[in-house]
Design a protein around this motif. Sequence first.
Motif, mmCIF file in Angstrom:
data_model
loop_
_atom_site.group_PDB
_atom_site.id
_atom_site.type_symbol
_atom_site.label_atom_id
_atom_site.label_comp_id
_atom_site.label_asym_id
_atom_site.label_seq_id
_atom_site.Cartn_x
_atom_site.Cartn_y
_atom_site.Cartn_z
ATOM 1 N N UNK A 1 0.830 -1.206 0.000
ATOM 2 C CA UNK A 1 0.000 0.000 0.000
ATOM 3 C C UNK A 1 0.865 1.257 0.000
ATOM 4 N N UNK A 2 1.992 1.183 0.731
ATOM 5 C CA UNK A 2 2.795 2.377 0.945
ATOM 6 C C UNK A 2 3.529 2.859 -0.282
ATOM 7 N N UNK A 3 3.972 1.953 -1.147
ATOM 8 C CA UNK A 3 4.750 2.377 -2.315
ATOM 9 C C UNK A 3 3.939 3.292 -3.228
ATOM 10 N N UNK A 4 2.727 2.908 -3.640
ATOM 11 C CA UNK A 4 1.958 3.849 -4.478
ATOM 12 C C UNK A 4 1.575 5.126 -3.733
ATOM 13 N N UNK A 5 1.275 4.992 -2.437
ATOM 14 C CA UNK A 5 0.942 6.191 -1.659
ATOM 15 C C UNK A 5 2.137 7.138 -1.595
ATOM 16 N N UNK A 6 3.352 6.582 -1.465
ATOM 17 C CA UNK A 6 4.555 7.406 -1.417
ATOM 18 C C UNK A 6 4.691 8.230 -2.683
ATOM 19 N N UNK A 7 4.544 7.572 -3.841
ATOM 20 C CA UNK A 7 4.690 8.301 -5.107
ATOM 21 C C UNK A 7 3.585 9.346 -5.279
ATOM 22 N N UNK A 8 2.379 9.032 -4.797
ATOM 23 C CA UNK A 8 1.291 9.998 -4.877
ATOM 24 C C UNK A 8 1.598 11.227 -4.027
ATOM 25 N N UNK A 9 2.033 11.001 -2.780
ATOM 26 C CA UNK A 9 2.339 12.121 -1.881
ATOM 27 C C UNK A 9 3.510 12.944 -2.396
ATOM 28 N N UNK A 10 4.505 12.271 -2.997
ATOM 29 C CA UNK A 10 5.640 13.008 -3.540
ATOM 30 C C UNK A 10 5.208 13.908 -4.683
ATOM 31 N N UNK A 11 4.294 13.401 -5.519
ATOM 32 C CA UNK A 11 3.803 14.222 -6.627
ATOM 33 C C UNK A 11 3.007 15.429 -6.114
ATOM 34 N N UNK A 12 2.198 15.183 -5.065
ATOM 35 C CA UNK A 12 1.439 16.287 -4.474
ATOM 36 C C UNK A 12 2.383 17.334 -3.898
ATOM 37 N N UNK A 13 3.425 16.878 -3.187
ATOM 38 C CA UNK A 13 4.383 17.809 -2.590
ATOM 39 C C UNK A 13 5.097 18.628 -3.658
ATOM 40 N N UNK A 14 5.488 17.989 -4.758
ATOM 41 C CA UNK A 14 6.155 18.714 -5.835
ATOM 42 C C UNK A 14 5.222 19.745 -6.462
ATOM 43 N N UNK A 15 3.933 19.396 -6.572
ATOM 44 C CA UNK A 15 2.961 20.350 -7.123
ATOM 45 C C UNK A 15 2.801 21.551 -6.203
ATOM 46 N N UNK A 16 2.704 21.280 -4.898
ATOM 47 C CA UNK A 16 2.578 22.372 -3.929
ATOM 48 C C UNK A 16 3.805 23.270 -3.979
ATOM 49 N N UNK A 17 4.989 22.670 -4.088
ATOM 50 C CA UNK A 17 6.221 23.453 -4.138
ATOM 51 C C UNK A 17 6.254 24.351 -5.361
ATOM 52 N N UNK A 18 5.721 23.856 -6.494
ATOM 53 C CA UNK A 18 5.733 24.683 -7.706
ATOM 54 C C UNK A 18 4.927 25.952 -7.529
ATOM 55 N N UNK A 19 3.868 25.859 -6.741
ATOM 56 C CA UNK A 19 3.035 27.047 -6.504
ATOM 57 C C UNK A 19 3.572 27.906 -5.346
ATOM 58 N N UNK A 20 4.622 27.417 -4.681
ATOM 59 C CA UNK A 20 5.263 28.207 -3.632
ATOM 60 C C UNK A 20 4.421 28.437 -2.403
ATOM 61 N N UNK A 21 3.524 27.503 -2.094
ATOM 62 C CA UNK A 21 2.654 27.713 -0.938
ATOM 63 C C UNK A 21 3.014 26.796 0.225
ATOM 64 N N UNK A 22 4.172 26.139 0.123
ATOM 65 C CA UNK A 22 4.577 25.242 1.200
ATOM 66 C C UNK A 22 5.330 25.973 2.302
ATOM 67 N N UNK A 23 5.814 27.182 1.990
ATOM 68 C CA UNK A 23 6.589 27.912 2.975
ATOM 69 C C UNK A 23 5.681 28.423 4.086
ATOM 70 N N UNK A 24 6.220 28.461 5.309
ATOM 71 C CA UNK A 24 5.446 28.941 6.443
ATOM 72 C C UNK A 24 6.339 29.749 7.360
ATOM 73 N N UNK A 25 5.775 30.768 7.980
ATOM 74 C CA UNK A 25 6.543 31.558 8.941
ATOM 75 C C UNK A 25 6.009 31.347 10.354
#
Length: 455
Positions: free
Chosen positions: A285-309
Amino acid sequence: MAYPMTDDAGDRVYYVISDLHIGGDEQLGQVDFLDELLDFLERLETTDEDAELIINGDAFGLWEFTEIEGLEKFDVLVEKYPALFEQFHATGESIPITLQPGNHDHELAAYDEYVERLAEYNVDLVRSESITRSVGDRTIWFEHGHQRDLNNRIEDFGNPHATPMGYFYNTHVTSRAGQLSDRGRYNWLKDVQAVTPTERMPRWLVSKYFYREMNPFLRYAAVPFLLLFNASVVLAMLAGLDLAGVWTMPVETADAFLDRFGLAGAAVHLLLTINAVIVGLLLLVGIPVYFLLRDVRETVDRFGIAETDLTVDPEAPYERAAREVFADHPDTAVFCYGHTHRPSMREVEDRLVVNTGTWLKRLHRRDVVTGHLPPVFYPSYQLCVVRIEANPEGVAVEFEEIEKSSPTATELTLTERLLTLGRAPDPELPDRAVVEEAVDESALERSSERSDAVS
């Protein structure tokens, strides 16, 4: 009140404490260090030094009172801690006691009545963002430090309706924790104030649930699995290779070895098999979930909304602030603040930046020695007083530790201590430091000119 004064006010000795956070809803009202604080104040009452006590913000937890308003909070404090206010009065007869507001007791700056009420106990409330004191020929700059913290900065200082982000966290999270703490198997939730930065809150909650609140049968059933997680991953992979007929030697060797131990070997074999099956399922279960979460994280990073203060650096903003103060006020030898609960002292531009720490409990995260169990948060006390005085060397700053027994033995389970064996924290206070007397450049030039004239 008249106090004994020396001919030079710069000869006064300053004792500085901060972040006591006294008061709050229900369990937050418990003050673990009250006896030590009373002893310290009693000692100052009998000192023969020309001394002043400065409480550098957050003496009281007024934000943590959510069921009463205004001066009623002060009435509750006086009623609940009569010995403390009596000792304030007695100590204040001998030496000046100066209190400036922090963020948790910002209301002190909002109402004139607080000045009068505290004066009844010989405490001088200074409703200002910062104060200064003379030490020798130099100056000490005092501020609580919350104005350098974007989450707790109060733009309109003294406004009774000011509600920075930290206010909502304390009224909705911290205070609620104080109201619920005694409902647990162990009264631990009240220590929420000791969790810094607040981003560690989820891990702390998971840790305390696992080691304190979880049903003991579930916990002890989960411990072997989590301890052997890494080994079980390898076993699951080897079992898969064995089932596929690719590589059978490791499994056959292990089975033959365990068969030598009879029933005990069979029990170990069963435990390893169960772990391997569970881990194998998790991997599927974890292997496909890992790749899914990594893709989501990369998408969020592209929009620059992962940074927090949300996390405030406990040092950088205060070092910048100190440099500004040193530049605007060159006679300043020490920049003294609190707020972050981390006692520290560091040199900046031949001056000192000092954090006065906290009298609250501190929590130190420690990962377990093996496996994938939740981290352990070791409790400790670092009750301390900063002492600042002028001497022939310059301006001397030293931390005095107020001894208090460690709460580890009563607040950590045997499981937590065994899983972090050798990793217990040993917090230390900074060593004594001195800001040397500033060199008078003009005096040196005049001396040089006289020498040249003589020659």
